[in-house]
Design an enzyme around this catalytic site. Structure first.
Site, PDB file in Angstrom:
ATOM      1  N   GLY A  75       0.822  -1.213   0.000  1.00 18.62           N
ATOM      2  CA  GLY A  75       0.000   0.000   0.000  1.00 18.62           C
ATOM      3  C   GLY A  75       0.851   1.256   0.000  1.00 18.62           C
ATOM      4  O   GLY A  75       0.710   2.115   0.865  1.00 18.62           O
ATOM      5  N   ARG A 107       0.724   6.031  -1.964  1.00 19.33           N
ATOM      6  CA  ARG A 107       0.528   7.359  -1.367  1.00 19.33           C
ATOM      7  C   ARG A 107       0.621   7.227   0.155  1.00 19.33           C
ATOM      8  O   ARG A 107       0.875   6.143   0.687  1.00 19.33           O
ATOM      9  CB  ARG A 107      -0.831   7.952  -1.755  1.00 19.33           C
ATOM     10  CG  ARG A 107      -2.001   7.132  -1.286  1.00 19.33           C
ATOM     11  CD  ARG A 107      -3.306   7.906  -1.277  1.00 19.33           C
ATOM     12  NE  ARG A 107      -4.325   7.079  -0.661  1.00 19.33           N
ATOM     13  CZ  ARG A 107      -5.065   6.191  -1.318  1.00 19.33           C
ATOM     14  NH1 ARG A 107      -4.928   6.048  -2.612  1.00 19.33           N
ATOM     15  NH2 ARG A 107      -5.938   5.435  -0.668  1.00 19.33           N
ATOM     16  N   ASP A 151      -3.724  -7.109  -4.507  1.00 19.72           N
ATOM     17  CA  ASP A 151      -4.648  -6.953  -3.372  1.00 19.72           C
ATOM     18  C   ASP A 151      -4.104  -7.848  -2.255  1.00 19.72           C
ATOM     19  O   ASP A 151      -4.121  -9.076  -2.373  1.00 19.72           O
ATOM     20  CB  ASP A 151      -6.040  -7.404  -3.814  1.00 19.72           C
ATOM     21  CG  ASP A 151      -7.058  -7.297  -2.688  1.00 19.72           C
ATOM     22  OD1 ASP A 151      -6.664  -7.248  -1.501  1.00 19.72           O
ATOM     23  OD2 ASP A 151      -8.263  -7.285  -3.003  1.00 19.72           O
ATOM     24  N   VAL A 152      -3.632  -7.224  -1.190  1.00 18.66           N
ATOM     25  CA  VAL A 152      -2.951  -8.014  -0.147  1.00 18.66           C
ATOM     26  C   VAL A 152      -3.873  -9.005   0.562  1.00 18.66           C
ATOM     27  O   VAL A 152      -3.394  -9.886   1.277  1.00 18.66           O
ATOM     28  CB  VAL A 152      -2.243  -7.112   0.909  1.00 18.66           C
ATOM     29  CG1 VAL A 152      -1.112  -6.316   0.303  1.00 18.66           C
ATOM     30  CG2 VAL A 152      -3.246  -6.214   1.642  1.00 18.66           C
ATOM     31  N   ASN A 197       1.924  -2.217   5.402  1.00 20.20           N
ATOM     32  CA  ASN A 197       1.323  -0.894   5.603  1.00 20.20           C
ATOM     33  C   ASN A 197      -0.077  -0.771   5.002  1.00 20.20           C
ATOM     34  O   ASN A 197      -0.872   0.049   5.462  1.00 20.20           O
ATOM     35  CB  ASN A 197       2.268   0.154   4.979  1.00 20.20           C
ATOM     36  CG  ASN A 197       1.626   1.502   4.851  1.00 20.20           C
ATOM     37  OD1 ASN A 197       1.518   2.235   5.824  1.00 20.20           O
ATOM     38  ND2 ASN A 197       1.164   1.852   3.653  1.00 20.20           N
ATOM     39  N   TYR A 207     -12.131  -1.525  12.060  1.00 16.53           N
ATOM     40  CA  TYR A 207     -10.737  -1.077  11.903  1.00 16.53           C
ATOM     41  C   TYR A 207      -9.960  -1.291  13.200  1.00 16.53           C
ATOM     42  O   TYR A 207      -8.844  -1.838  13.189  1.00 16.53           O
ATOM     43  CB  TYR A 207     -10.751   0.407  11.525  1.00 16.53           C
ATOM     44  CG  TYR A 207      -9.394   1.051  11.344  1.00 16.53           C
ATOM     45  CD1 TYR A 207      -8.725   0.977  10.125  1.00 16.53           C
ATOM     46  CD2 TYR A 207      -8.788   1.755  12.386  1.00 16.53           C
ATOM     47  CE1 TYR A 207      -7.483   1.578   9.949  1.00 16.53           C
ATOM     48  CE2 TYR A 207      -7.551   2.358  12.222  1.00 16.53           C
ATOM     49  CZ  TYR A 207      -6.899   2.270  10.999  1.00 16.53           C
ATOM     50  OH  TYR A 207      -5.671   2.866  10.844  1.00 16.53           O
ATOM     51  N   ALA A 237     -10.511  -3.343  15.641  1.00 15.58           N
ATOM     52  CA  ALA A 237     -10.289  -4.783  15.886  1.00 15.58           C
ATOM     53  C   ALA A 237      -9.199  -5.324  14.965  1.00 15.58           C
ATOM     54  O   ALA A 237      -8.334  -6.113  15.387  1.00 15.58           O
ATOM     55  CB  ALA A 237     -11.595  -5.555  15.669  1.00 15.58           C
TER      56      ALA A 237
HETATM   57  N1  NAP Z   1      -3.563   8.182   8.601  1.00 14.86           N
HETATM   58  C1  NAP Z   1      -3.683   7.868   9.884  1.00 14.86           C
HETATM   59  O1  NAP Z   1      -4.121   8.696  10.708  1.00 14.86           O
HETATM   60  C2  NAP Z   1      -3.276   6.507  10.364  1.00 14.86           C
HETATM   61  C3  NAP Z   1      -3.188   6.294  11.754  1.00 14.86           C
HETATM   62  C4  NAP Z   1      -2.810   5.038  12.217  1.00 14.86           C
HETATM   63  C5  NAP Z   1      -2.518   4.017  11.319  1.00 14.86           C
HETATM   64  N2  NAP Z   1      -2.618   4.253   9.975  1.00 14.86           N
HETATM   65  C6  NAP Z   1      -2.314   3.135   9.082  1.00 14.86           C
HETATM   66  O2  NAP Z   1      -1.292   3.502   8.173  1.00 14.86           O
HETATM   67  C7  NAP Z   1      -1.402   2.698   6.988  1.00 14.86           C
HETATM   68  C8  NAP Z   1      -1.336   3.612   5.770  1.00 14.86           C
HETATM   69  O3  NAP Z   1      -2.499   4.420   5.741  1.00 14.86           O
HETATM   70  P1  NAP Z   1      -2.513   5.921   5.182  1.00 14.86           P
HETATM   71  O4  NAP Z   1      -2.933   6.793   6.288  1.00 14.86           O
HETATM   72  O5  NAP Z   1      -1.291   6.202   4.424  1.00 14.86           O
HETATM   73  O6  NAP Z   1      -3.807   5.812   4.223  1.00 14.86           O
HETATM   74  P2  NAP Z   1      -4.031   5.976   2.660  1.00 14.86           P
HETATM   75  O7  NAP Z   1      -3.410   7.230   2.168  1.00 14.86           O
HETATM   76  O8  NAP Z   1      -5.482   5.768   2.461  1.00 14.86           O
HETATM   77  O9  NAP Z   1      -3.207   4.752   2.009  1.00 14.86           O
HETATM   78  C9  NAP Z   1      -3.674   3.447   2.076  1.00 14.86           C
HETATM   79  C10 NAP Z   1      -2.841   2.603   1.139  1.00 14.86           C
HETATM   80  O10 NAP Z   1      -3.266   1.239   1.246  1.00 14.86           O
HETATM   81  C11 NAP Z   1      -3.454   0.730  -0.069  1.00 14.86           C
HETATM   82  N3  NAP Z   1      -4.417  -0.352  -0.066  1.00 14.86           N
HETATM   83  C12 NAP Z   1      -5.724  -0.320   0.306  1.00 14.86           C
HETATM   84  N4  NAP Z   1      -6.273  -1.542   0.130  1.00 14.86           N
HETATM   85  C13 NAP Z   1      -5.294  -2.347  -0.347  1.00 14.86           C
HETATM   86  C14 NAP Z   1      -5.256  -3.702  -0.715  1.00 14.86           C
HETATM   87  N5  NAP Z   1      -6.334  -4.503  -0.627  1.00 14.86           N
HETATM   88  N6  NAP Z   1      -4.095  -4.212  -1.168  1.00 14.86           N
HETATM   89  C15 NAP Z   1      -2.990  -3.425  -1.285  1.00 14.86           C
HETATM   90  N7  NAP Z   1      -2.977  -2.129  -0.955  1.00 14.86           N
HETATM   91  C16 NAP Z   1      -4.131  -1.597  -0.494  1.00 14.86           C
HETATM   92  C17 NAP Z   1      -3.890   1.907  -0.888  1.00 14.86           C
HETATM   93  O11 NAP Z   1      -3.659   1.630  -2.271  1.00 14.86           O
HETATM   94  P3  NAP Z   1      -4.794   1.947  -3.408  1.00 14.86           P
HETATM   95  O12 NAP Z   1      -5.017   3.414  -3.339  1.00 14.86           O
HETATM   96  O13 NAP Z   1      -4.176   1.523  -4.690  1.00 14.86           O
HETATM   97  O14 NAP Z   1      -5.993   1.141  -3.031  1.00 14.86           O
HETATM   98  C18 NAP Z   1      -2.999   3.000  -0.328  1.00 14.86           C
HETATM   99  O15 NAP Z   1      -1.752   2.968  -0.934  1.00 14.86           O
HETATM  100  C19 NAP Z   1      -2.717   1.938   7.114  1.00 14.86           C
HETATM  101  O16 NAP Z   1      -2.469   0.619   7.568  1.00 14.86           O
HETATM  102  C20 NAP Z   1      -3.468   2.713   8.179  1.00 14.86           C
HETATM  103  O17 NAP Z   1      -4.407   1.926   8.844  1.00 14.86           O
HETATM  104  C21 NAP Z   1      -2.972   5.469   9.484  1.00 14.86           C
END
Ligand code: NAP
Length: 247
Positions: free
Chosen positions: A10, A13, A62-63, A89, A155, A157
């Site tokens: 992932g 971005r 798709d992971v 990630n 989420y 969980a």
């Molecule tokens: N932002 C926060 O506040 C926050 C806080 C705590 C933890 N996190 C965690 O940090 C990680 C990154 O999130 P982010 O904030 O950077 O969000 P994001 O900008 O929405 O990025 C999510 C990424 O996951 C990819 N993804 C989604 N479904 C997927 C799948 N089935 N297989 C492969 N890739 C997939 C997306 O790719 P596509 O666009 O191609 O689908 C995207 O690159 C996540 O695990 C999130 O839970 C984020």
């Protein structure tokens, strides 16, 4: 000497892309994985290859899909010969009222966030065990520990599951692979794009540093945990949340 090879799931971005840039800047060859947004992945590939003189492989996968993950890992090993670092990630959130959630929605969040982390760790873990070395960093969330929102119960969980999985992976893969977990708090990415200004201000008040993280601030910790300087850190759950205000 061959370069370190890093797979960040992932990573087209957000936090994943920040990790790719940090690893590329450190001189590693990187694998950018995406599920839907190919243009973002290709743009990032161009950027890091030009900026840092490294190779970036882009793979759609798709992971949550067993066969696609197995194929992705085989493709990387065929191309680079191995995988040194895996950052689990990829993640999704589907905020909706707890009582309104459908089984399909709930399962999708668990499938991507938890099953996806398991599948990538399983297939990459086999490669790393053969190499007798490797590092895995799982991205969980403070939502797994003590910041609960009923509208993201699926989420929360899934992220608690990622912490539990970290402990089991660390046991299964010891002493060859370090497995650690980073729990970010609020971070400025697409995942939070629908928050209103009022919600953002309310959440900021609960953070000692009084602001959301930049994705690079999470990536810095991931980079450190992947480095030789962190060789004795294993099975650790590390919050990166600016400090939680409990008052
Ligand atoms: N932002 C926060 O506040 C926050 C806080 C705590 C933890 N996190 C965690 O940090 C990680 C990154 O999130 P982010 O904030 O950077 O969000 P994001 O900008 O929405 O990025 C999510 C990424 O996951 C990819 N993804 C989604 N479904 C997927 C799948 N089935 N297989 C492969 N890739 C997939 C997306 O790719 P596509 O666009 O191609 O689908 C995207 O690159 C996540 O695990 C999130 O839970 C984020």
């Amino acid at each position: 000497m061959s370069k370190t090879v890093v797979l960040v799931t992932g990573s087209n971005r957000g936090i994943g892309a920040a990790c790719i840039k940090a690893f590329a800047e450190a001189g590693a060859n990187v694998v950018i994985n995406y599920c839907h947004h190919e243009e973002e992945a290709l743009r990032l590939k161009q950027e890091v290859e030009k900026e840092y003189n490294v190779e970036a492989l882009v793979i759609k996968c798709d992971v949550s899909d067993n066969e696609q993950v197995e194929n992705m890992v085989n493709e990387i090993v065929d191309y680079y010969g191995g995988i040194d670092i895996l950052v689990n990630n990829a993640g999704v959130s589907r905020d909706s009222l707890l009582l309104d959630k459908t089984v399909k929605e709930f399962k999708r969040v668990l499938d991507v966030n938890l099953l996806g982390t398991y599948l990538c760790s399983k297939y990459v873990g086999k490669v790393m065990l053969n190499q007798k070395k490797g590092k895995i960093i799982n991205i969980s969330s403070t939502n797994a520990i003590d910041t609960f929102y009923p509208e993201s119960c699926d989420y929360d969980a899934s992220k608690a599951g990622v912490i539990s999985l970290t402990h089991n992976l660390a046991r299964e893969f010891a002493p060859f692979i370090n497995v650690n977990c980073v729990c970010p708090g609020w971070t400025k990415t697409n995942m939070n794009k629908d928050l209103s200004l009022d919600q953002i201000n309310e959440e900021k008040r609960k953070i000692l540093l009084n602001r959301f993280a930049n994705p690079e601030e999470i990536a810095n910790v991931v980079l450190f945990l992947s480095s030789q300087k962190a060789n004795y850190i294993n099975d650790a759950i590390i919050r990166v949340d600016g400090g939680k205000y409990n008052g």
